[in-house]
Design an enzyme around this catalytic site. Sequence first.
Site, PDB file in Angstrom:
ATOM      1  CB  SER A 206      76.072  73.736  54.988  1.00 56.37           C
ATOM      2  OG  SER A 206      76.720  72.766  54.204  1.00 56.37           O
TER       3      SER A 206
ATOM      4  CE  LYS B 196      79.646  71.140  56.083  1.00 53.02           C
ATOM      5  NZ  LYS B 196      79.148  71.364  54.709  1.00 53.02           N
TER       6      LYS B 196
ATOM      7  CB  SER C 132      77.676  73.456  51.270  1.00 53.27           C
ATOM      8  OG  SER C 132      76.276  73.625  51.352  1.00 53.27           O
TER       9      SER C 132
END
Lengths: 489, 94, 477
Positions: free
Chosen positions: A154, A79, A178
């Site tokens: 997210s 990420k 997330s």
Amino acid sequence: MHDVILSTVSALKEGLLSKKYSSVELTTEYLDRIKTIDSSTNSFITVCEEAALRQAARADELIKQGKAGILTGIPYANKDIFCTKNVRTTCGSKMLDNFIAPYNATVVEKCMDAGMVMLGKTNMDEFAMGSSNETSFYGRAKNPWDLTRVSGGSSGGSATAVAARLAPLATGSDTGGSIRQPSAFCGISGLKPTYGRVSRYGMIAFGSSLDQGGPMAHCVEDLALLLSVIAGHDHRDSTSNKRGPENFCRHLNKSVKNKVIGIPKEYFSNNLNPEIHLIIDEAIKHIEKLGAKIKDVSLPSTSLVVPTYYVLASAECSSNMSRYDGVRFGHRCEDPNSIEDLYERSRAEGFGDEVKRRILMGTYALSSGYYDAYYEKAQKIRRLVKNDYISVFKDVDFLIGPTCPSIAFHAETFTHDPVQMYLSDVYTVSANLAGLPSLSLPAGFSQGMPVGMQITGNYFRESELLSLGHAYQTNTDWHNRYTTQKLGK
Amino acid sequence: MSISSKNVEEMARLARISINSKDIPSYSEQLSKILNFMNEMQSIDTDTIEPLAHPIEEVNATRADVVTEADIRQNEHQYANHMLDDFLYRSQSD
Amino acid sequence: MLWETIIGLEVHVQLATKSKIFSGASTSYGSSANEHACAVDLALPGTLPVLNERVVELAIALGLAIDGNIAAYSTFARKNYFYPDSPKGYQISQFEDPIVSNGRLKIVAENDLKIINITRAHLEEDAGKSVHDEYADVTAVDFNRAGTPLLEIVSEPELKNAKEAVSYLKELYYLVTSIGICDGNMQEGSFRCDANISIREQGAEMLGTRTEVKNINSFKYVERAINFEVSRQREILEDGGKVSQETRLFDPEKNETRAMRTKEDAHDYRYFPDPDLPPILINEAQIDKVRATLPELPWDKRARYVEEYNLSQDEASMLANDYSVSNYFEKCIGESTLSPKFVAHWIVGGLFSLLNKHSTTISFSRVSPASLNELLAKISRKEISANAGKRVLGIMWETLRDVDKIIDEQELVQISDDSVLQQSVDEIVKGFPQQVQEYKDGKEKILGFLVGQVLKQTRGKANPEIVKTMLERILKA
């Protein structure tokens, strides 16, 4: 090679060790898929083709010498919240569009030391603030099950990449859900570990007392493998737990007989979508058949967890975002005429709307006159939430419920209604408030879209959590499904 | 309870984010909604409860007094935009 | 109108550690810009603070020395404000649970001992430095200093005037340098003072509006700044005006304080517990460990010098307050059988003049304790006179040569041979009949002049006590 990309990581390892293919070949396969498909899914912000092939070649050497570790040669994605040395690290924001990290996050360092191959940096909500990946400066990641719907956030890019088979594994971060929510939306498995289990050093901070990095993959076994690599004490992170690295695969096959599963009644109110209710009920029945005992429990603080979470997360973020001032790195406005102008315009230009809103709200919650009513109040409710769990875990081993109140929604559903978006985090935020480990697994489909089941365990009991999840997945195959959407050009 | 334009301006000032005056009303509206939502916390009495700052109660994380960091000035993240000669960072005068 | 002044002082003491409070970068001073600013100090995304265990020890030492309460549970907080030299946009400090509280310091005020209470001492990190004059139109920032550990020591507003304030500061300075928690280098910013000053009518209950004069790094400037500020406030109030609550800086060239150009009203620091740093728990065993290694405190040392060595209060202060001086002194007396009072006299009288003349400190003395002892032994045995000794000391400093060699070369060996001295005495009595008559007429002080003439004639080598006795015998006859 199509079978390869549908394999679990264990199968990929087998393939590498038995020389069916090399890491370079495997990596090339994934890189080609990214080139072909990612224009439609937008999972990656940065693809590191050359570096990945170099890492793959090194991994092949290690494998040849018989020095392979548990994930040597396996491609994965990080990420874009994790700092990667000499590689652009944007955190999904214009503010860091040009930021090249001079060091590796501890999570990244561990993956490198394990001989893993980093394919690239995945898309995410800006500074991890969002539940749909729509706040990203780089456009939203698109759900491979229905490209008109959101991936969740997210960690939307990581979820999409794994779901679309653009990477077998990915790292994510979870502050209020997330990792778990995008995993549920995209039909993959994701784990938020106990707070302090995985180092936060180099993981760009949003809500420091809530953030935790974790693995995202197709199945629990793969989560266990990645967790074994990234977990463990880090002296660079003062909140890192003193427990060292663990082998989380060791007890995967442990029986769930006589384990007690608590079902919080507040998670199954009349407002819960009936299809999702049904799917989770089915999943629970399944687990009962495996020998577990089911018990009704109550988490009374549930009705207050979302506002509490948002006050704390905004307050911490408002402070964590202050370092983005245009002076030492990151976006800098043109021709500032004073120091205040430099700050105000760099920040106004560099941050998106959601980040600005949260900074303003966080500033308000901490400001003189409001601190007691907002920040301190939220901390007190946080204590109540933790107490609820401590009480409940006296009688049960796990808690099960839906990960999300809905399936992945269509893009732009909540653009003008941030509060509604926040409410969709109702099942996930408590685990962040209390610091507990929590897992999301695919449990079925509603209207053609994946539905996730969330299992929360007691502090530092990831092994047990994963063995329950593994038992469930040994007897079901939701986690093996692949989208029928045509991805790519 | 609501967030007035004045509140928005004050918070923006404290947070060093410039906001166009034409955008202030919409910020005021959105933030008021969020504030109302946050006010749901007031429905419960917490007078006797101790605040919880850290979810896991760790203590005493320290390091020895040893120099471990070398000079990082030559690293790639130093852009011409941010640094002057002599490795000084470029800020702005008042 | 009679006014009374109320002063509270906040002193920022840089703690003497090798690495920074929250990172492993070096704290050394004077390096090139940003050489010691690591990723954590620059607040790069993703970096996190880790507490240096040594700063806790040093804070405990200070707490013990001021008889304060050492917190069993201490926490860190974020103080949020924007300034170019503050890279995170917040400073890690302590708010609710400072490491030390409720201490006290005794100072001398108007010849009396006064106790000044110390509210608290807390840990925090220093900021970087803005450089304004190097580049036109641009402020440059050097983050070498960012992250240097500070202990902020806050006094109650109990000081009544500039002299008390300086007395307090000096005593605190002697303390932190003597116990080794601070290197005392005020030029380099190791010890900085902010003064909170207000005045009110005598007998009034309410406190007046106070101003804060920040970052004063010399005792002289503190005194001048306070005096200026008190006059300024008095003038305003006597004219019927109001004092504005503001932050000011002292300009030593113009000898005045000026308001700082901050655009906004009082800061809202929005303190909250730092989520990146767990609390510190301190137990008795840790405190005992620090207590066991605590050096002698300056006031105890002064008292001991007066008691044990029979020094005057002034001498004791001059030798005990500065730890490098007391180290030197104790080395001298530790390595010889010389009387401490004698050694003290020579350090204060002889060595200090040389240090002043050459604008240096005892740490850079060109005369070591061993060499000084050699010289003093000779003076004590009367091999050379005190005057000669002073000359030799000066030559030792200039040339770094041996005591013996210098004495030989300068032919300074004291003449104690009676016959030689008698001859000189007789000559002087013959040569100064007027002065001899003055003595006989009752002007006893003139004896000194005559002794001086003998010394002059013998080029300083005569033993002055013997000369005096001889002269007296002759003159009184």
